[in-house]
Write a protein that holds these residues in place. Structure first.
Motif, mmCIF file in Angstrom:
data_model
loop_
_atom_site.group_PDB
_atom_site.id
_atom_site.type_symbol
_atom_site.label_atom_id
_atom_site.label_comp_id
_atom_site.label_asym_id
_atom_site.label_seq_id
_atom_site.Cartn_x
_atom_site.Cartn_y
_atom_site.Cartn_z
ATOM 1 N N GLU A 197 0.831 -1.202 0.000
ATOM 2 C CA GLU A 197 0.000 0.000 0.000
ATOM 3 C C GLU A 197 0.865 1.253 0.000
ATOM 4 N N VAL A 198 0.485 2.219 -0.818
ATOM 5 C CA VAL A 198 1.177 3.502 -0.856
ATOM 6 C C VAL A 198 0.545 4.439 0.172
ATOM 7 N N LEU A 199 1.360 4.948 1.076
ATOM 8 C CA LEU A 199 0.894 5.958 2.025
ATOM 9 C C LEU A 199 1.099 7.314 1.345
ATOM 10 N N ALA A 200 0.027 7.803 0.766
ATOM 11 C CA ALA A 200 0.130 8.932 -0.160
ATOM 12 C C ALA A 200 0.110 10.287 0.551
ATOM 13 N N TRP A 201 0.923 11.185 0.048
ATOM 14 C CA TRP A 201 0.845 12.600 0.436
ATOM 15 C C TRP A 201 1.007 13.484 -0.799
ATOM 16 N N SER A 202 0.652 12.913 -1.955
ATOM 17 C CA SER A 202 0.779 13.635 -3.222
ATOM 18 C C SER A 202 -0.138 14.858 -3.272
ATOM 19 N N ASP A 203 -1.268 14.825 -2.563
ATOM 20 C CA ASP A 203 -2.155 15.992 -2.539
ATOM 21 C C ASP A 203 -1.488 17.173 -1.846
ATOM 22 N N ILE A 204 -0.729 16.884 -0.796
ATOM 23 C CA ILE A 204 0.026 17.938 -0.109
ATOM 24 C C ILE A 204 1.084 18.506 -1.040
ATOM 25 N N VAL A 205 1.764 17.625 -1.764
ATOM 26 C CA VAL A 205 2.789 18.061 -2.708
ATOM 27 C C VAL A 205 2.185 18.966 -3.774
ATOM 28 N N ARG A 206 1.059 18.552 -4.337
ATOM 29 C CA ARG A 206 0.431 19.366 -5.387
ATOM 30 C C ARG A 206 0.051 20.749 -4.862
ATOM 31 N N ASP A 207 -0.436 20.818 -3.631
ATOM 32 C CA ASP A 207 -0.795 22.118 -3.057
ATOM 33 C C ASP A 207 0.424 23.028 -2.933
ATOM 34 N N THR A 208 1.572 22.448 -2.562
ATOM 35 C CA THR A 208 2.773 23.273 -2.389
ATOM 36 C C THR A 208 3.378 23.699 -3.716
ATOM 37 N N MET A 209 2.950 23.058 -4.813
ATOM 38 C CA MET A 209 3.506 23.385 -6.127
ATOM 39 C C MET A 209 2.680 24.441 -6.867
ATOM 40 N N GLN A 210 1.679 25.016 -6.195
ATOM 41 C CA GLN A 210 0.831 26.008 -6.839
ATOM 42 C C GLN A 210 1.358 27.435 -6.678
ATOM 43 N N ALA A 211 2.572 27.582 -6.182
ATOM 44 C CA ALA A 211 3.127 28.916 -5.917
ATOM 45 C C ALA A 211 3.217 29.730 -7.203
ATOM 46 N N SER A 212 2.950 31.019 -7.079
ATOM 47 C CA SER A 212 3.066 31.927 -8.213
ATOM 48 C C SER A 212 4.534 32.151 -8.561
ATOM 49 N N LEU A 213 4.764 32.896 -9.647
ATOM 50 C CA LEU A 213 6.138 33.224 -10.032
ATOM 51 C C LEU A 213 6.868 33.942 -8.906
ATOM 52 N N GLY A 214 6.207 34.964 -8.377
ATOM 53 C CA GLY A 214 6.842 35.742 -7.306
ATOM 54 C C GLY A 214 7.145 34.893 -6.092
#
Length: 426
Positions: free
Chosen positions: A74-91
């Motif tokens: 079983e994969v203990l997933a935290w990919s949703d957390i990763v995706r949220d942190t990758m939404q940063a703007s350019l600045g």
């Protein structure tokens, strides 16, 4: 460490991935693809089926060394957390760049890490250099565009004004308008080019790696609260398996998932979640870059967990890296180099996957400059597998301790205390 062999008939495996935005199904597909390859090479049987009741899991049945086994992975997933942190703007991304550079440079942490291995330092600061290069190129293009456009407009304005016997570009109004327009063009072109580069980061992975580093240093090495909460969920899932009928519960942490696995297992032990007569509990860390976090000033929790696990007799902890993997701190004992080894250190058993020996020359040559592919090779088939066989470990009849009972640590391991910060949480 158990003294018998072929003791595992059923196993529960929990895999904690690194900083990965992709859904956990990719790891099932990788196992489905690479597992049969390894079985053909090594001469055993292995079949994979999707677990109907768990979307992030799969079931493996195997016949290895004359023994039949079943494993639930079983994969203990935290990919949703990763995706949220990758939404940063350019600045925000460039502010993260400054944070990362300051965190590792200000107190000499980068210099100490470089004493261990140059590869992960290059991999870690590649995004800093790449994003700075993109910024410089975009600003240069913006400046050129501003000069060309304002110059063309000035020439046109003077031509029109000349028809009436005047020079338009010598007026105060034109000077102000020219200055403002130049900055607008400069900013618009710079932002447009940076946005274009960010949207096409799939091959360069500069923003991806920057977000990874920034997430690790955002709290100075402490676990962000959102990740701590997820790790508590992981603990509960593993504790439930430990209370079940499995013969072994194996926790695997890969890449930056290695430090999560260390802290989750340490928390289980500390909270008394290991049954006295329950399954064997084993920890396997793969391609770890733990010093990138454990060397930071506020990584007190991780340092405590490393210290506690290193001396615990109730588990087996094996750490596998490879010098050919430039994204890991290959053969670095994460406990010792952090400076938190107990007097009676037992773990981890530091071993090499030895890509140059376990992969054919053709395979190794084809992967040589595919750094991310080399970083997940631990989860793939080997042409000439040695003592490390991911599929035999996860689906075979021996516990992790039995598989490596006679192995000595790598002679090339690095176990000299290097970290400046060694404080531990109470």
């Amino acid at each position: 460490m158990p003294g018998t062999t072929n003791t595992v008939k059923t196993r529960r495996v929990f895999y904690i991935p690194g900083y990965d935005p992709y859904p956990p199904q990719r790891y099932r597909k990788l196992y489905e693809t690479e597992g049969p390859k390894q079985a053909d090479i090594s001469g055993y049987h292995l079949s994979v089926a999707t677990a109907k009741d768990r979307p992030n899991a799969w079931e493996v049945t195997a016949e290895i060394d004359g023994a039949r086994t079943r494993a639930g992975i079983e994969v203990l997933a935290w990919s949703d957390i990763v995706r949220d942190t990758m939404q940063a703007s350019l600045g925000a991304s460039y502010l993260q760049l400054l944070l990362v550079a300051w965190t590792y440079l200000a107190r000499g942490t980068l210099r100490r890490l470089a004493w261990l291995r140059k590869g992960p330092i290059i991999a870690g600061f590649y995004p800093v250099l790449m994003l700075l290069a993109q910024l410089a190129a975009a600003m240069l293009a913006g400046k050129i565009a501003a000069v060309l456009v304002t110059g063309a407009l000035a020439s046109g304005a003077d031509w029109l004004a000349g028809l009436f016997g005047a020079v338009a570009t010598e007026t105060m109004a034109w000077t102000v308008a020219d200055f403002a327009l130049g900055w607008v063009i400069f900013g618009a072109v710079t932002v447009a080019l940076l946005s274009w580069a960010k949207a096409r980061d799939g091959k360069l992975c500069a923003y991806y790696l920057m977000h990874d580093l920034a997430f690790s240093v955002s709290e100075g090495g402490a676990y962000p609260s959102v990740l701590e909460a997820r790790m508590e969920e992981f603990k509960r899932q593993i504790a439930a398996a430990l209370a079940g009928p499995a013969d072994e519960v194996l926790v695997i942490g890969h890449s930056s998932g290695a430090q999560l696995a260390v802290s989750v297992v340490a928390g289980l032990m500390r909270d008394g979640m290991l049954p006295a007569n329950g399954p064997a509990l084993s920890l396997l860390t793969l391609g770890q870059a733990i010093p990138m976090v454990s060397f930071l000033p506020k990584a007190d929790t991780l340092r405590r967990d490393l210290h506690e696990l290193a001396g615990d007799e109730r588990i087996t902890w094996v750490d596998i890296t490879a010098p050919g993997d430039g994204c890991s701190f290959a053969l670095c004992d994460p406990v010792a180099v952090t400076g938190v080894a107990p007097e009676t250190q037992r773990w981890p058993l530091v071993l090499s996957a030895a890509y140059s020996q376990t992969l054919s020359e053709e395979t190794f040559r084809s992967l040589r400059f595919r750094f991310f592919r080399l970083h997940i090779q631990y989860l793939c088939a080997f042409d000439r597998p040695g003592s490390y066989d991911y599929f035999k470990i996860t689906a075979g009849p021996d516990t992790l301790g039995e598989s490596f009972a006679d192995r000595k640590p790598s002679m090339n391991r690095i176990d000299v205390p290097v970290s400046r910060f060694r404080s531990m949480a109470a």
